[in-house]
Design a protein around this motif. Sequence first.
Motif, mmCIF file in Angstrom:
data_model
loop_
_atom_site.group_PDB
_atom_site.id
_atom_site.type_symbol
_atom_site.label_atom_id
_atom_site.label_comp_id
_atom_site.label_asym_id
_atom_site.label_seq_id
_atom_site.Cartn_x
_atom_site.Cartn_y
_atom_site.Cartn_z
ATOM 1 N N GLY A 86 0.873 -1.293 0.022
ATOM 2 C CA GLY A 86 -0.118 0.101 -0.065
ATOM 3 C C GLY A 86 0.878 1.291 -0.050
ATOM 4 N N ARG A 87 0.321 2.370 0.011
ATOM 5 C CA ARG A 87 0.790 3.592 0.149
ATOM 6 C C ARG A 87 1.934 3.911 1.449
ATOM 7 N N ALA A 92 -1.985 -3.747 1.953
ATOM 8 C CA ALA A 92 -2.863 -3.551 0.880
ATOM 9 C C ALA A 92 -3.437 -4.880 0.626
#
Length: 123
Positions: A86-87, A92
């Motif tokens: 994920g970021r 994620a």
Amino acid sequence: KYKVEFFDGEDLVWPKHVYEKWDGKPECSAHASGTDLTIVEPSIETSKCANLVVNGDMSKGTKFWYHRNSGADTSRGALIALPNGGRNGLAAISNVNRTSFVSAIGQNLDTRCFHQNENQYYE
């Protein structure tokens, strides 16, 4: 009139998924319809609604997340946890081998939390 309640053993519970199905109007006159039902919705502690999306941080992998595929045949789609995908390196979830636009990631939300958050807006 009829009262509908959901139980897990002796405990009154609220299901996260219910599929209502009426098989058509019976020939007898003494039958129930949707307007004859009162559904009992147990109260919920405010703290249980702090995170509407359960496991939104993916700390428990794909637990609480669903894919329309049963999971038996991953060639028709599957969910995979990506621990650092994920970021900013956060976890994620990935939906792989999608075969249709309806094959999406989903979650059954506790609708009782919606009452507490009426007229609330978040960004």
